[in-house]
Motif scaffolding. Structure first.
Motif, PDB file in Angstrom:
ATOM      1  N   LEU A   2      79.232  69.407 -44.920  1.00 38.63           N
ATOM      2  CA  LEU A   2      78.732  68.051 -44.797  1.00 38.63           C
ATOM      3  C   LEU A   2      77.213  68.032 -44.930  1.00 38.63           C
ATOM      4  O   LEU A   2      76.539  68.902 -44.399  1.00 38.63           O
ATOM      5  CB  LEU A   2      79.089  67.455 -43.428  1.00 38.63           C
ATOM      6  CG  LEU A   2      80.567  67.306 -43.080  1.00 38.63           C
ATOM      7  CD1 LEU A   2      80.705  66.742 -41.681  1.00 38.63           C
ATOM      8  CD2 LEU A   2      81.259  66.421 -44.071  1.00 38.63           C
ATOM      9  N   GLN A   3      76.724  67.013 -45.599  1.00 37.52           N
ATOM     10  CA  GLN A   3      75.286  66.828 -45.745  1.00 37.52           C
ATOM     11  C   GLN A   3      74.954  65.407 -45.321  1.00 37.52           C
ATOM     12  O   GLN A   3      75.405  64.451 -45.946  1.00 37.52           O
ATOM     13  CB  GLN A   3      74.871  67.056 -47.201  1.00 37.52           C
ATOM     14  CG  GLN A   3      73.395  66.872 -47.463  1.00 37.52           C
ATOM     15  CD  GLN A   3      72.547  67.974 -46.840  1.00 37.52           C
ATOM     16  OE1 GLN A   3      72.929  69.127 -46.845  1.00 37.52           O
ATOM     17  NE2 GLN A   3      71.409  67.609 -46.289  1.00 37.52           N
ATOM     18  N   ALA A   4      74.150  65.286 -44.257  1.00 32.96           N
ATOM     19  CA  ALA A   4      73.732  63.972 -43.776  1.00 32.96           C
ATOM     20  C   ALA A   4      72.296  63.728 -44.198  1.00 32.96           C
ATOM     21  O   ALA A   4      71.466  64.641 -44.189  1.00 32.96           O
ATOM     22  CB  ALA A   4      73.852  63.896 -42.259  1.00 32.96           C
ATOM     23  N   SER A   5      72.007  62.491 -44.574  1.00 31.80           N
ATOM     24  CA  SER A   5      70.650  62.153 -45.009  1.00 31.80           C
ATOM     25  C   SER A   5      70.378  60.680 -44.749  1.00 31.80           C
ATOM     26  O   SER A   5      71.299  59.908 -44.447  1.00 31.80           O
ATOM     27  CB  SER A   5      70.484  62.468 -46.493  1.00 31.80           C
ATOM     28  OG  SER A   5      71.386  61.701 -47.274  1.00 31.80           O
ATOM     29  N   SER A  19      73.679  58.542 -45.165  1.00 31.77           N
ATOM     30  CA  SER A  19      74.726  59.003 -46.067  1.00 31.77           C
ATOM     31  C   SER A  19      75.303  60.321 -45.563  1.00 31.77           C
ATOM     32  O   SER A  19      74.566  61.186 -45.094  1.00 31.77           O
ATOM     33  CB  SER A  19      74.171  59.200 -47.475  1.00 31.77           C
ATOM     34  OG  SER A  19      73.672  57.980 -47.996  1.00 31.77           O
ATOM     35  N   CYS A  20      76.609  60.450 -45.679  1.00 27.93           N
ATOM     36  CA  CYS A  20      77.307  61.676 -45.308  1.00 27.93           C
ATOM     37  C   CYS A  20      78.124  62.107 -46.523  1.00 27.93           C
ATOM     38  O   CYS A  20      79.074  61.408 -46.900  1.00 27.93           O
ATOM     39  CB  CYS A  20      78.211  61.438 -44.111  1.00 27.93           C
ATOM     40  SG  CYS A  20      79.147  62.892 -43.565  1.00 27.93           S
ATOM     41  N   THR A  21      77.740  63.221 -47.123  1.00 35.11           N
ATOM     42  CA  THR A  21      78.411  63.710 -48.326  1.00 35.11           C
ATOM     43  C   THR A  21      79.183  64.985 -47.987  1.00 35.11           C
ATOM     44  O   THR A  21      78.626  65.906 -47.383  1.00 35.11           O
ATOM     45  CB  THR A  21      77.387  63.998 -49.426  1.00 35.11           C
ATOM     46  OG1 THR A  21      76.688  62.782 -49.729  1.00 35.11           O
ATOM     47  CG2 THR A  21      78.079  64.496 -50.689  1.00 35.11           C
ATOM     48  N   ASP A  25      86.931  67.863 -51.847  1.00 37.36           N
ATOM     49  CA  ASP A  25      87.587  66.633 -52.290  1.00 37.36           C
ATOM     50  C   ASP A  25      87.762  65.715 -51.082  1.00 37.36           C
ATOM     51  O   ASP A  25      88.400  66.086 -50.095  1.00 37.36           O
ATOM     52  CB  ASP A  25      88.953  66.958 -52.878  1.00 37.36           C
ATOM     53  CG  ASP A  25      89.699  65.728 -53.367  1.00 37.36           C
ATOM     54  OD1 ASP A  25      90.828  65.884 -53.844  1.00 37.36           O
ATOM     55  OD2 ASP A  25      89.148  64.605 -53.250  1.00 37.36           O
ATOM     56  N   ILE A  26      87.183  64.527 -51.159  1.00 37.51           N
ATOM     57  CA  ILE A  26      87.197  63.648 -49.999  1.00 37.51           C
ATOM     58  C   ILE A  26      88.606  63.244 -49.603  1.00 37.51           C
ATOM     59  O   ILE A  26      88.867  62.920 -48.443  1.00 37.51           O
ATOM     60  CB  ILE A  26      86.303  62.412 -50.236  1.00 37.51           C
ATOM     61  CG1 ILE A  26      85.942  61.784 -48.881  1.00 37.51           C
ATOM     62  CG2 ILE A  26      86.973  61.428 -51.182  1.00 37.51           C
ATOM     63  CD1 ILE A  26      84.775  60.873 -48.917  1.00 37.51           C
ATOM     64  N   TRP A  27      89.534  63.293 -50.550  1.00 38.17           N
ATOM     65  CA  TRP A  27      90.912  62.924 -50.227  1.00 38.17           C
ATOM     66  C   TRP A  27      91.621  63.995 -49.399  1.00 38.17           C
ATOM     67  O   TRP A  27      92.732  63.763 -48.912  1.00 38.17           O
ATOM     68  CB  TRP A  27      91.695  62.617 -51.505  1.00 38.17           C
ATOM     69  CG  TRP A  27      91.182  61.400 -52.179  1.00 38.17           C
ATOM     70  CD1 TRP A  27      90.434  61.331 -53.303  1.00 38.17           C
ATOM     71  CD2 TRP A  27      91.352  60.033 -51.733  1.00 38.17           C
ATOM     72  NE1 TRP A  27      90.119  60.025 -53.600  1.00 38.17           N
ATOM     73  CE2 TRP A  27      90.678  59.213 -52.666  1.00 38.17           C
ATOM     74  CE3 TRP A  27      92.001  59.435 -50.653  1.00 38.17           C
ATOM     75  CZ2 TRP A  27      90.635  57.831 -52.538  1.00 38.17           C
ATOM     76  CZ3 TRP A  27      91.963  58.054 -50.535  1.00 38.17           C
ATOM     77  CH2 TRP A  27      91.291  57.267 -51.468  1.00 38.17           C
ATOM     78  N   SER A  28      90.972  65.157 -49.241  1.00 41.83           N
ATOM     79  CA  SER A  28      91.526  66.189 -48.368  1.00 41.83           C
ATOM     80  C   SER A  28      91.063  65.989 -46.919  1.00 41.83           C
ATOM     81  O   SER A  28      91.490  66.712 -46.016  1.00 41.83           O
ATOM     82  CB  SER A  28      91.123  67.585 -48.849  1.00 41.83           C
ATOM     83  OG  SER A  28      89.735  67.799 -48.655  1.00 41.83           O
ATOM     84  N   ILE A  29      90.184  65.007 -46.706  1.00 44.41           N
ATOM     85  CA  ILE A  29      89.633  64.704 -45.384  1.00 44.41           C
ATOM     86  C   ILE A  29      90.461  63.591 -44.743  1.00 44.41           C
ATOM     87  O   ILE A  29      90.848  62.632 -45.419  1.00 44.41           O
ATOM     88  CB  ILE A  29      88.166  64.241 -45.510  1.00 44.41           C
ATOM     89  CG1 ILE A  29      87.311  65.322 -46.161  1.00 44.41           C
ATOM     90  CG2 ILE A  29      87.593  63.840 -44.157  1.00 44.41           C
ATOM     91  CD1 ILE A  29      87.141  66.571 -45.339  1.00 44.41           C
ATOM     92  N   ASN A  30      90.719  63.727 -43.444  1.00 38.90           N
ATOM     93  CA  ASN A  30      91.462  62.678 -42.751  1.00 38.90           C
ATOM     94  C   ASN A  30      90.564  61.495 -42.385  1.00 38.90           C
ATOM     95  O   ASN A  30      90.930  60.341 -42.594  1.00 38.90           O
ATOM     96  CB  ASN A  30      92.113  63.225 -41.473  1.00 38.90           C
ATOM     97  CG  ASN A  30      93.061  64.358 -41.758  1.00 38.90           C
ATOM     98  OD1 ASN A  30      92.833  65.496 -41.351  1.00 38.90           O
ATOM     99  ND2 ASN A  30      94.112  64.069 -42.487  1.00 38.90           N
ATOM    100  N   THR A  76      81.133  60.427 -50.592  1.00 40.52           N
ATOM    101  CA  THR A  76      80.125  60.015 -49.601  1.00 40.52           C
ATOM    102  C   THR A  76      80.588  58.808 -48.800  1.00 40.52           C
ATOM    103  O   THR A  76      81.214  57.895 -49.337  1.00 40.52           O
ATOM    104  CB  THR A  76      78.799  59.699 -50.303  1.00 40.52           C
ATOM    105  OG1 THR A  76      78.332  60.881 -50.964  1.00 40.52           O
ATOM    106  CG2 THR A  76      77.743  59.231 -49.313  1.00 40.52           C
ATOM    107  N   ILE A  77      80.255  58.845 -47.524  1.00 40.31           N
ATOM    108  CA  ILE A  77      80.419  57.694 -46.642  1.00 40.31           C
ATOM    109  C   ILE A  77      79.019  57.298 -46.166  1.00 40.31           C
ATOM    110  O   ILE A  77      78.278  58.135 -45.649  1.00 40.31           O
ATOM    111  CB  ILE A  77      81.298  58.017 -45.420  1.00 40.31           C
ATOM    112  CG1 ILE A  77      82.677  58.514 -45.855  1.00 40.31           C
ATOM    113  CG2 ILE A  77      81.425  56.804 -44.511  1.00 40.31           C
ATOM    114  CD1 ILE A  77      83.488  57.489 -46.602  1.00 40.31           C
TER     115      ILE A  77
END
Length: 114
Positions: A2-5, A19-21, A25-30, A76-77
């Motif tokens: 994870l990278q927060a900025s 931003s949290c990147t 693959d983001i679809w592997s994250i719950n 990214t979220i």
């Protein structure tokens, strides 16, 4: 993982976007959550969402001011923060849950001051 900025110094009433990147693959994250910790206080959950669903969570202290934005094309979220208050000053952390595992990014400092 994870990278927060996006942290910084802003005046009361101002805005910032964090931003949290994720590097997978983001679809592997719950789910992805944002937490914050102010000096001398416990870490608190600020906002969170389910990647494959629509429900979102916001702490009462930020409802109506903070918004989670999904940018899945770049894994990214974002946490859009408006009408910032002095009491929003804290180190903000994002975390992601992947199955039984939880990952944390480094914190990013948000300072709200005149």
């Amino acid at each position: 993982q994870l990278q927060a900025s996006g942290g910084g110094l802003v005046q009361p009433g101002g805005s910032l976007r964090l931003s949290c990147t994720v590097s997978v693959d983001i679809w592997s994250i719950n789910g992805v959550n944002w937490h914050r910790q102010a000096p001398g206080k416990q870490r608190e959950l600020v906002a969170g969402l389910i990647i494959a669903g629509s429900p979102t969570y916001y702490a009462d202290s930020v409802k109506g001011r903070f918004t989670l934005l999904r940018d899945y094309g770049v894994n990214t979220i974002h946490l859009e923060m408006n009408s910032l208050k002095v009491e929003d000053t804290a180190v903000y952390y994002c975390n992601a849950n992947q199955g039984p595992d939880a990952y944390w990014g480094q914190g990013t400092q948000v300072t709200v001051s005149s």
